[in-house]
Design a protein around this motif. Structure first.
Motif, short mmCIF file in Angstrom:
data_model
loop_
_atom_site.label_atom_id
_atom_site.label_comp_id
_atom_site.label_asym_id
_atom_site.label_seq_id
_atom_site.Cartn_x
_atom_site.Cartn_y
_atom_site.Cartn_z
N THR A 106 19.83 -6.13 -5.75
CA THR A 106 18.54 -6.57 -5.21
C THR A 106 18.72 -7.66 -4.15
O THR A 106 17.90 -7.79 -3.24
CB THR A 106 17.60 -7.08 -6.32
OG1 THR A 106 18.24 -8.13 -7.03
CG2 THR A 106 17.22 -5.96 -7.27
N ALA A 107 19.78 -8.43 -4.26
CA ALA A 107 20.03 -9.48 -3.27
C ALA A 107 20.33 -8.91 -1.88
O ALA A 107 20.06 -9.55 -0.87
CB ALA A 107 21.18 -10.38 -3.72
N LEU A 108 20.87 -7.71 -1.83
CA LEU A 108 21.24 -7.11 -0.54
C LEU A 108 20.27 -6.03 -0.08
O LEU A 108 20.48 -5.40 0.96
CB LEU A 108 22.68 -6.57 -0.59
CG LEU A 108 22.98 -5.41 -1.53
CD1 LEU A 108 22.91 -4.07 -0.81
CD2 LEU A 108 24.40 -5.59 -2.10
N ALA A 109 19.17 -5.88 -0.82
CA ALA A 109 18.27 -4.76 -0.55
C ALA A 109 17.58 -4.84 0.80
O ALA A 109 17.06 -3.82 1.28
CB ALA A 109 17.22 -4.67 -1.66
N ASP A 110 17.55 -6.01 1.43
CA ASP A 110 16.88 -6.14 2.73
C ASP A 110 17.85 -6.19 3.90
O ASP A 110 17.42 -6.46 5.03
CB ASP A 110 15.96 -7.36 2.71
CG ASP A 110 14.81 -7.15 1.73
OD1 ASP A 110 13.97 -6.29 2.01
OD2 ASP A 110 14.79 -7.81 0.67
N LEU A 111 19.12 -5.94 3.66
CA LEU A 111 20.06 -5.83 4.78
C LEU A 111 19.83 -4.50 5.49
O LEU A 111 19.63 -3.47 4.84
CB LEU A 111 21.51 -5.92 4.27
CG LEU A 111 21.89 -7.25 3.61
CD1 LEU A 111 23.34 -7.19 3.12
CD2 LEU A 111 21.72 -8.42 4.57
N ARG A 112 19.87 -4.54 6.81
CA ARG A 112 19.55 -3.36 7.61
C ARG A 112 20.60 -3.16 8.70
O ARG A 112 21.14 -4.15 9.22
CB ARG A 112 18.19 -3.53 8.31
CG ARG A 112 17.01 -3.66 7.37
CD ARG A 112 16.60 -2.31 6.79
NE ARG A 112 15.46 -2.45 5.88
CZ ARG A 112 15.55 -2.70 4.57
NH1 ARG A 112 16.74 -2.81 4.00
NH2 ARG A 112 14.47 -2.82 3.83
N PRO A 113 20.86 -1.91 9.09
CA PRO A 113 21.75 -1.68 10.24
C PRO A 113 21.26 -2.46 11.46
O PRO A 113 20.05 -2.53 11.72
CB PRO A 113 21.65 -0.16 10.46
CG PRO A 113 21.32 0.39 9.10
CD PRO A 113 20.39 -0.65 8.48
N GLY A 114 22.19 -3.07 12.15
CA GLY A 114 21.87 -3.90 13.31
C GLY A 114 21.82 -5.37 12.99
O GLY A 114 21.91 -6.19 13.91
N ASP A 115 21.66 -5.72 11.72
CA ASP A 115 21.64 -7.14 11.36
C ASP A 115 23.01 -7.78 11.63
O ASP A 115 24.04 -7.21 11.28
CB ASP A 115 21.34 -7.33 9.86
CG ASP A 115 19.91 -7.02 9.47
OD1 ASP A 115 19.08 -6.78 10.37
OD2 ASP A 115 19.62 -7.02 8.25
N ASP A 116 22.98 -8.96 12.23
CA ASP A 116 24.19 -9.78 12.35
C ASP A 116 24.21 -10.75 11.19
O ASP A 116 23.23 -11.50 10.98
CB ASP A 116 24.19 -10.57 13.67
CG ASP A 116 24.42 -9.67 14.86
OD1 ASP A 116 25.18 -8.69 14.73
OD2 ASP A 116 23.84 -9.94 15.91
N VAL A 117 25.28 -10.74 10.45
CA VAL A 117 25.34 -11.60 9.26
C VAL A 117 26.67 -12.35 9.23
O VAL A 117 27.64 -11.99 9.89
CB VAL A 117 25.19 -10.78 7.95
CG1 VAL A 117 23.82 -10.11 7.89
CG2 VAL A 117 26.31 -9.77 7.78
N LEU A 118 26.66 -13.43 8.44
CA LEU A 118 27.86 -14.18 8.16
C LEU A 118 28.33 -13.79 6.77
O LEU A 118 27.59 -13.90 5.80
CB LEU A 118 27.56 -15.68 8.21
CG LEU A 118 27.09 -16.18 9.57
CD1 LEU A 118 26.58 -17.62 9.46
CD2 LEU A 118 28.22 -16.10 10.59
N LEU A 119 29.55 -13.30 6.70
CA LEU A 119 30.15 -12.90 5.43
C LEU A 119 31.08 -14.00 4.97
O LEU A 119 31.95 -14.44 5.73
CB LEU A 119 30.92 -11.59 5.64
CG LEU A 119 31.74 -11.08 4.46
CD1 LEU A 119 30.81 -10.60 3.35
CD2 LEU A 119 32.66 -9.96 4.92
N LEU A 120 30.90 -14.45 3.75
CA LEU A 120 31.80 -15.45 3.16
C LEU A 120 32.70 -14.74 2.16
O LEU A 120 32.22 -14.00 1.30
CB LEU A 120 31.01 -16.57 2.48
CG LEU A 120 30.47 -17.68 3.40
CD1 LEU A 120 29.36 -17.14 4.31
CD2 LEU A 120 29.97 -18.85 2.59
#
Lengths: 134, 134
Positions: B43-57
């Protein structure tokens, strides 16, 4: 679940003492603060200079690690959103990420601008900003 | 020393298997990879979408945490530098920070571009990039 131990390498000294004053990462602004590092890491920070833009990693020790979904910015009018799409401090591994500019260095005390972290926040790491977007 | 427990919430699947192929954070480029999250954080990742730029730790589990000073980029011609002024993986808390773009999401499998992390690297967190410099 595989787990690993992170260690505080210092603490934030800040006029911010209330969680309500600094509830979110990623906001603009914030007061000046002092990063007080342990003597054990003095050589690791010896090349930090005034004017450097750095990424400060902290441990958000008041966060709720069981929270997976939030209303962004605590605004009930915003739809519930998975925490990995927000800068909520509540998340499974509550690591704070703050971009700050170094104002002054005095031994293991490093003065920085614009830090939204409350007094006593544990410090985990400092990294240089590389390129305009890192 | 105050310490805290971070927990792997998933793993990187990558064609990179050799530390020598991905020794440094902050470099440009890197292959496509898949972030395979634990079902517990779906559920924590359910709003990630293609095209999003994110910081991965990530947790750089092969790092040497006792190293405080390095030759940047392992280049002996560069002067020894405190690790907080470098992106060396060797540092007291070896947390990797990677800016990636999401290419596709399939349940708890998230395909990303340009990730310099070796196969099996533990994932700690994902945060949105806020503004051009965060």
């Amino acid at each position: 679940v595989d787990s690993y131990e992170v260690r505080a390498i210092g603490r934030v000294e800040s006029p911010l003492t209330d969680l309500a004053d600094a509830p979110r990462q990623g906001d603009e602004g914030g007061p000046e603060a002092t990063l007080v590092f342990d003597d054990a890491v003095a050589t690791a920070l010896a090349d930090l200079r005034p004017g450097d833009d750095v990424l400060l990693l902290t441990w958000l020790d008041r966060a709720d690690r069981e929270v997976l979904v939030v209303h962004p910015r605590d605004d009930p009018d915003r739809p519930r959103t998975g925490v990995f799409s927000t800068r909520s401090s509540h998340r499974p591994n509550p690591i704070g990420l703050h971009r700050v500019t170094i104002l002054a260095v005095d031994g293991t005390r490093v003065r920085v601008s614009d830090l939204e972290a409350i007094d006593g926040t544990p410090i985990l790491d400092v990294k240089p900003v590389i390129g305009p977007e890192r």
